[in-house]
Scaffold this active site. Sequence first.
Site, PDB file in Angstrom:
ATOM      1  N   LYS A  12       0.858  -1.188   0.000  1.00 59.56           N
ATOM      2  CA  LYS A  12       0.000   0.000   0.000  1.00 59.56           C
ATOM      3  C   LYS A  12       0.893   1.236   0.000  1.00 59.56           C
ATOM      4  CE  LYS A  12      -4.124  -0.159   0.733  1.00 59.56           C
ATOM      5  NZ  LYS A  12      -5.262  -0.406  -0.194  1.00 59.56           N
ATOM      6  N   THR A  57      -3.186  -5.578   0.869  1.00 57.56           N
ATOM      7  CA  THR A  57      -2.588  -4.244   1.004  1.00 57.56           C
ATOM      8  C   THR A  57      -3.363  -3.414   2.014  1.00 57.56           C
ATOM      9  OG1 THR A  57      -3.868  -3.289  -0.829  1.00 57.56           O
ATOM     10  CG2 THR A  57      -1.750  -4.316  -1.373  1.00 57.56           C
ATOM     11  N   HIS A 259      19.182  28.538 -12.748  1.00 57.18           N
ATOM     12  CA  HIS A 259      19.881  29.655 -13.369  1.00 57.18           C
ATOM     13  C   HIS A 259      19.220  30.989 -13.049  1.00 57.18           C
ATOM     14  CE1 HIS A 259      22.302  26.796 -15.535  1.00 57.18           C
ATOM     15  NE2 HIS A 259      21.247  26.265 -16.126  1.00 57.18           N
TER      16      HIS A 259
END
Length: 307
Positions: A12, A57, A259
């Site tokens: 999960k 899960t 930049h």
Amino acid sequence: MPTILGQNQYGKAENRVVKITRDGDTHHIKDLNVSVALSGDMEDVHYSGSNANVLPTDTTKNTVFAFAKEHGIESAEQFGIHLARHFVTSQEPIKIARIRIEEYAWDRIATSGGNSQFIGADEVKHSFVRKNQEIRTAQITYDGESWQVISGLKDLTVMNSTNSEFWGYVKDKYTTLKEAYDRILCTDVSARWRYNWTSDEQRMPNWEKSYEQARKHMLHAFAETYSLSLQQTLYQMGSRIINSRSEIDEIRFSLPNNHNFLVDLEPFGLKNDNEVYFAADRPYGLIEGTVLRDGIEPQIPVDLTNL
């Protein structure tokens, strides 16, 4: 059979768990995003659909929340260790558990003090503002015998407004970049470091202190390095951590060069003396590298997106 099953795992992902610890009127927050991945004897479920070896899960999700109550959350690493050990030792078909955790930090909101017009304003110890700096990360892998703990951070934006240059590089017919002898150096640090703790027989690191110290040394190296290239700064950041923290053997960085270009103000009759810049978000240079303790073999993946 014309095909065979390769590597597989299940679990999960992104269980968002918030744990409040109440120390009287003072509260503490741990805010985690926990992903569980389990692997082992899972051939039958792939070949025939038999779920006999499959822990749902949904159960792994429930375990995350139950463990937050039963064990508390001392640190992301320690919480991941509790989970990984549980899944491997409690379920015979599960051979390897990998727990990935992101931690979101919160700051306590400072109140206005005893002179506030609001009753009790100087006593508030339960209000927080989420930090918008880095996200702490941890990945814990356990195979029943040995551990691998890789911690780190991402989205930590740092800037040096000077003490950075870039010149003397290769030039060809396509090169237009001008050499810079005083530039802004800015990056969003993504870093992962690997601990040399691999066994329950070893003394376990203090995970919280280690993270704080690694982050501190990283920032100090960034600030204190007169940079002739971002690569040089990367190496100094990694070296400072490894030389200062004996529990860390390897660190990998991914550093985008954010930049900042000097704006031409001459058309407006103005001189731009390294004062006004245009912050470009893309394209950007991407500098990546690993720094290792001498004699250590690398284990952190080159591509951090797969970590």
